[in-house]
Scaffold this motif. Sequence first.
Motif, PDB file in Angstrom:
ATOM      1  N   ASP A   9       0.849  -1.204   0.000  1.00  0.00           N
ATOM      2  CA  ASP A   9       0.000   0.000   0.000  1.00  0.00           C
ATOM      3  C   ASP A   9       0.878   1.244   0.000  1.00  0.00           C
ATOM      4  O   ASP A   9       0.616   2.220  -0.690  1.00  0.00           O
ATOM      5  CB  ASP A   9      -0.895   0.049   1.253  1.00  0.00           C
ATOM      6  CG  ASP A   9      -1.741  -1.202   1.378  1.00  0.00           C
ATOM      7  OD1 ASP A   9      -2.037  -1.798   0.325  1.00  0.00           O
ATOM      8  OD2 ASP A   9      -2.064  -1.591   2.514  1.00  0.00           O
ATOM      9  N   TYR A  10       1.945   1.175   0.805  1.00  0.00           N
ATOM     10  CA  TYR A  10       2.842   2.318   0.908  1.00  0.00           C
ATOM     11  C   TYR A  10       3.554   2.577  -0.426  1.00  0.00           C
ATOM     12  O   TYR A  10       3.683   3.730  -0.873  1.00  0.00           O
ATOM     13  CB  TYR A  10       3.856   2.067   2.032  1.00  0.00           C
ATOM     14  CG  TYR A  10       4.950   3.094   2.093  1.00  0.00           C
ATOM     15  CD1 TYR A  10       4.682   4.394   2.507  1.00  0.00           C
ATOM     16  CD2 TYR A  10       6.253   2.771   1.718  1.00  0.00           C
ATOM     17  CE1 TYR A  10       5.683   5.347   2.542  1.00  0.00           C
ATOM     18  CE2 TYR A  10       7.257   3.716   1.760  1.00  0.00           C
ATOM     19  CZ  TYR A  10       6.973   4.999   2.165  1.00  0.00           C
ATOM     20  OH  TYR A  10       7.962   5.925   2.197  1.00  0.00           O
ATOM     21  N   VAL A  12       2.528   1.796  -3.433  1.00  0.00           N
ATOM     22  CA  VAL A  12       1.559   2.342  -4.393  1.00  0.00           C
ATOM     23  C   VAL A  12       1.398   3.836  -4.123  1.00  0.00           C
ATOM     24  O   VAL A  12       1.471   4.674  -5.034  1.00  0.00           O
ATOM     25  CB  VAL A  12       0.207   1.591  -4.276  1.00  0.00           C
ATOM     26  CG1 VAL A  12      -0.883   2.296  -5.077  1.00  0.00           C
ATOM     27  CG2 VAL A  12       0.368   0.144  -4.740  1.00  0.00           C
ATOM     28  N   GLN A  13       1.263   4.169  -2.827  1.00  0.00           N
ATOM     29  CA  GLN A  13       1.125   5.582  -2.427  1.00  0.00           C
ATOM     30  C   GLN A  13       2.311   6.426  -2.908  1.00  0.00           C
ATOM     31  O   GLN A  13       2.166   7.569  -3.296  1.00  0.00           O
ATOM     32  CB  GLN A  13       1.125   5.608  -0.899  1.00  0.00           C
ATOM     33  CG  GLN A  13       0.016   6.380  -0.285  1.00  0.00           C
ATOM     34  CD  GLN A  13       0.173   6.289   1.228  1.00  0.00           C
ATOM     35  OE1 GLN A  13       1.260   6.446   1.776  1.00  0.00           O
ATOM     36  NE2 GLN A  13      -0.945   6.051   1.894  1.00  0.00           N
ATOM     37  N   GLN A  14       3.500   5.819  -2.887  1.00  0.00           N
ATOM     38  CA  GLN A  14       4.711   6.528  -3.297  1.00  0.00           C
ATOM     39  C   GLN A  14       4.938   6.489  -4.812  1.00  0.00           C
ATOM     40  O   GLN A  14       5.919   7.023  -5.312  1.00  0.00           O
ATOM     41  CB  GLN A  14       5.953   5.906  -2.628  1.00  0.00           C
ATOM     42  CG  GLN A  14       5.951   5.977  -1.112  1.00  0.00           C
ATOM     43  CD  GLN A  14       5.961   7.400  -0.599  1.00  0.00           C
ATOM     44  OE1 GLN A  14       6.800   8.207  -0.988  1.00  0.00           O
ATOM     45  NE2 GLN A  14       5.007   7.725   0.261  1.00  0.00           N
ATOM     46  N   GLY A  15       4.058   5.792  -5.522  1.00  0.00           N
ATOM     47  CA  GLY A  15       4.179   5.685  -6.982  1.00  0.00           C
ATOM     48  C   GLY A  15       5.331   4.797  -7.417  1.00  0.00           C
ATOM     49  O   GLY A  15       5.910   4.999  -8.488  1.00  0.00           O
ATOM     50  N   VAL A  16       5.689   3.815  -6.590  1.00  0.00           N
ATOM     51  CA  VAL A  16       6.796   2.910  -6.950  1.00  0.00           C
ATOM     52  C   VAL A  16       6.209   1.654  -7.608  1.00  0.00           C
ATOM     53  O   VAL A  16       5.454   0.919  -6.982  1.00  0.00           O
ATOM     54  CB  VAL A  16       7.614   2.511  -5.696  1.00  0.00           C
ATOM     55  CG1 VAL A  16       8.772   1.597  -6.069  1.00  0.00           C
ATOM     56  CG2 VAL A  16       8.125   3.748  -4.976  1.00  0.00           C
ATOM     57  N   SER A  17       6.578   1.425  -8.870  1.00  0.00           N
ATOM     58  CA  SER A  17       6.041   0.263  -9.582  1.00  0.00           C
ATOM     59  C   SER A  17       6.757  -1.016  -9.133  1.00  0.00           C
ATOM     60  O   SER A  17       7.828  -0.961  -8.520  1.00  0.00           O
ATOM     61  CB  SER A  17       6.243   0.427 -11.082  1.00  0.00           C
ATOM     62  OG  SER A  17       7.638   0.382 -11.351  1.00  0.00           O
ATOM     63  N   ARG A  47       6.705  -6.958  -0.428  1.00  0.00           N
ATOM     64  CA  ARG A  47       5.576  -6.047  -0.631  1.00  0.00           C
ATOM     65  C   ARG A  47       4.391  -6.417   0.255  1.00  0.00           C
ATOM     66  O   ARG A  47       3.574  -5.575   0.600  1.00  0.00           O
ATOM     67  CB  ARG A  47       5.123  -6.068  -2.100  1.00  0.00           C
ATOM     68  CG  ARG A  47       6.136  -5.509  -3.073  1.00  0.00           C
ATOM     69  CD  ARG A  47       5.619  -5.628  -4.479  1.00  0.00           C
ATOM     70  NE  ARG A  47       4.613  -4.625  -4.740  1.00  0.00           N
ATOM     71  CZ  ARG A  47       4.835  -3.502  -5.417  1.00  0.00           C
ATOM     72  NH1 ARG A  47       6.025  -3.263  -5.909  1.00  0.00           N
ATOM     73  NH2 ARG A  47       3.882  -2.635  -5.603  1.00  0.00           N
ATOM     74  N   GLN A  48       4.315  -7.713   0.598  1.00  0.00           N
ATOM     75  CA  GLN A  48       3.185  -8.163   1.423  1.00  0.00           C
ATOM     76  C   GLN A  48       3.443  -7.960   2.923  1.00  0.00           C
ATOM     77  O   GLN A  48       2.564  -8.186   3.747  1.00  0.00           O
ATOM     78  CB  GLN A  48       2.917  -9.669   1.184  1.00  0.00           C
ATOM     79  CG  GLN A  48       2.561 -10.033  -0.249  1.00  0.00           C
ATOM     80  CD  GLN A  48       1.399  -9.205  -0.777  1.00  0.00           C
ATOM     81  OE1 GLN A  48       0.398  -9.035  -0.088  1.00  0.00           O
ATOM     82  NE2 GLN A  48       1.561  -8.646  -1.973  1.00  0.00           N
ATOM     83  N   ALA A  49       4.667  -7.566   3.274  1.00  0.00           N
ATOM     84  CA  ALA A  49       5.028  -7.485   4.697  1.00  0.00           C
ATOM     85  C   ALA A  49       4.189  -6.443   5.430  1.00  0.00           C
ATOM     86  O   ALA A  49       3.836  -5.403   4.876  1.00  0.00           O
ATOM     87  CB  ALA A  49       6.504  -7.144   4.828  1.00  0.00           C
ATOM     88  N   ARG A  50       3.859  -6.764   6.682  1.00  0.00           N
ATOM     89  CA  ARG A  50       3.082  -5.840   7.517  1.00  0.00           C
ATOM     90  C   ARG A  50       3.994  -4.807   8.148  1.00  0.00           C
ATOM     91  O   ARG A  50       5.157  -5.069   8.437  1.00  0.00           O
ATOM     92  CB  ARG A  50       2.378  -6.616   8.632  1.00  0.00           C
ATOM     93  CG  ARG A  50       1.367  -7.617   8.124  1.00  0.00           C
ATOM     94  CD  ARG A  50       0.055  -6.930   7.870  1.00  0.00           C
ATOM     95  NE  ARG A  50      -0.872  -7.826   7.211  1.00  0.00           N
ATOM     96  CZ  ARG A  50      -2.000  -7.420   6.658  1.00  0.00           C
ATOM     97  NH1 ARG A  50      -2.319  -6.150   6.652  1.00  0.00           N
ATOM     98  NH2 ARG A  50      -2.816  -8.272   6.097  1.00  0.00           N
ATOM     99  N   ARG A  51       3.430  -3.646   8.397  1.00  0.00           N
ATOM    100  CA  ARG A  51       4.207  -2.530   8.936  1.00  0.00           C
ATOM    101  C   ARG A  51       4.688  -2.825  10.370  1.00  0.00           C
ATOM    102  O   ARG A  51       3.874  -3.062  11.262  1.00  0.00           O
ATOM    103  CB  ARG A  51       3.278  -1.318   8.950  1.00  0.00           C
ATOM    104  CG  ARG A  51       3.992  -0.035   9.120  1.00  0.00           C
ATOM    105  CD  ARG A  51       3.027   1.098   8.907  1.00  0.00           C
ATOM    106  NE  ARG A  51       3.780   2.307   8.784  1.00  0.00           N
ATOM    107  CZ  ARG A  51       3.367   3.480   9.221  1.00  0.00           C
ATOM    108  NH1 ARG A  51       2.194   3.589   9.777  1.00  0.00           N
ATOM    109  NH2 ARG A  51       4.118   4.520   9.072  1.00  0.00           N
ATOM    110  N   PRO A  52       6.004  -2.833  10.592  1.00  0.00           N
ATOM    111  CA  PRO A  52       6.475  -3.140  11.942  1.00  0.00           C
ATOM    112  C   PRO A  52       6.491  -1.901  12.844  1.00  0.00           C
ATOM    113  O   PRO A  52       6.783  -0.801  12.377  1.00  0.00           O
ATOM    114  CB  PRO A  52       7.908  -3.625  11.701  1.00  0.00           C
ATOM    115  CG  PRO A  52       8.321  -2.921  10.466  1.00  0.00           C
ATOM    116  CD  PRO A  52       7.092  -2.602   9.654  1.00  0.00           C
TER     117      PRO A  52
END
Length: 397
Positions: A9-10, A12-17, A47-52
């Motif tokens: 999600d982060y 995508v928010q940052q526009g990183v493909s 990419r699937q990792a949860r925010r620590p």
Amino acid sequence: MSQRSRFDDYLVQQGVSRRAFIKLCSSLGSLLALPAAALPALADQLRQARRPVVIWLSFQECTGCTESFTRSHSLTLEDLIFNYLSLDYHHTLQAAAGEAAEAARRSSMQQHYGKYLLIVEGSIPLGYGGACSTIAGRTNLDLLQECTAGAAAVMAIGSCAVFSGLPGAAPNPTSATGVADLMQQGLIALRPMVNIPGCPPLPVAISAVLAHFLLFDRFPPVDELGRPLSIYAETVHDRCSRVHFFEQEKFALSFDDEGARKGWCLYKLGCKGPVTHNACAVLKWNKKTSFPVQSGHGCLGCSEPGFWDKGGFYRALDDVASGYSPPAIAHDTAISEGQQLYETNCVYCHAANPAQLKTPAEKVTEVLRSSSLRAHRNLQFSAHQLDALARYLQSKK
Ligand code: FSX
Ligand code: SF4
Ligand code: F3S
């Protein structure tokens, strides 16, 4: 962004493909000693990792470690990982101050008790009842004790937190002590921990270990001083571009002699590269521009125990006697080796957490020896490696 949102999600928010992210991860594979072919799969897993949730404590230090990690000039994996952390407490970077900062720390620790990652930079002074460095009226040791008790794991960043570093240089007026030493003395709770020394450490070493933690929920395999093997197994000298001059015994004898101009070896000018475990010669600094030896100055040995007292800047290694013996981190090297084998060979088809393997740990080596599966046939483990793998799997049961 919610505390437990995904890294994806982060990004995508940052526009990183996806493609750009895989490219940014390109150094990750070698840093974690993972096969290059597995990189796209690992990048997807990351990419699937949860925010620590991270509590970051700074004690006796110069803030160089935070600076090193946060001062990149263009978008890097370090930036992405750093900005993605839920940094619930960090003296240097948090907006809150005083009571509000302490209240935020307590509330985050309560909410995520047993789950947050504790990052420590700086050494802990034990002298004068801890009065040499206090935060919110409490000694560094007191704060560290409280924060370690609720942590899932601890990362010591920088030679100060790892070996006591510059504050611990003789005569060590504050009785500065490193985190592993305190753990070994039973002064703080025993938790899984990793040491990332350097004054400061390479930013990419910090982000690689964080990425490993996000991917596998544990730290990478370490050496007897708790340093990740994939980053600290070799010395600066092993990979130095001047090493052929060392072998030909061509040494610069002053910083402005002909040898120095010709780029000869800096050993006689005090270079500590031969006894310093770090990846500077390969990973380099400032967007891979250079590293101390390439810039004409010897390595100071900044990622080694007692580096300040081991001959300072300019005494040649031949003249330096080391009286410092660092605290070892209690761990089994066979288990570390087994973990590395598992993470470089098995995780692409099997669970990242070996406790979830269907085959019982004691049967795995037998299966590997007799397996007719193509994927297994390609694995050429020696008897020693099979033994290490079995030890690791059994330790995870
Ligand atoms: Fe020490 Fe780090 Fe050297 Fe400075 O936090 S390792 S003095 S770069 O800042 O601790
Ligand atoms: Fe080794 Fe230092 Fe000479 Fe490089 S400059 S070859 S690290 S002694
Ligand atoms: Fe430190 Fe030596 Fe690298 S001084 S930055 S370990 S080259």
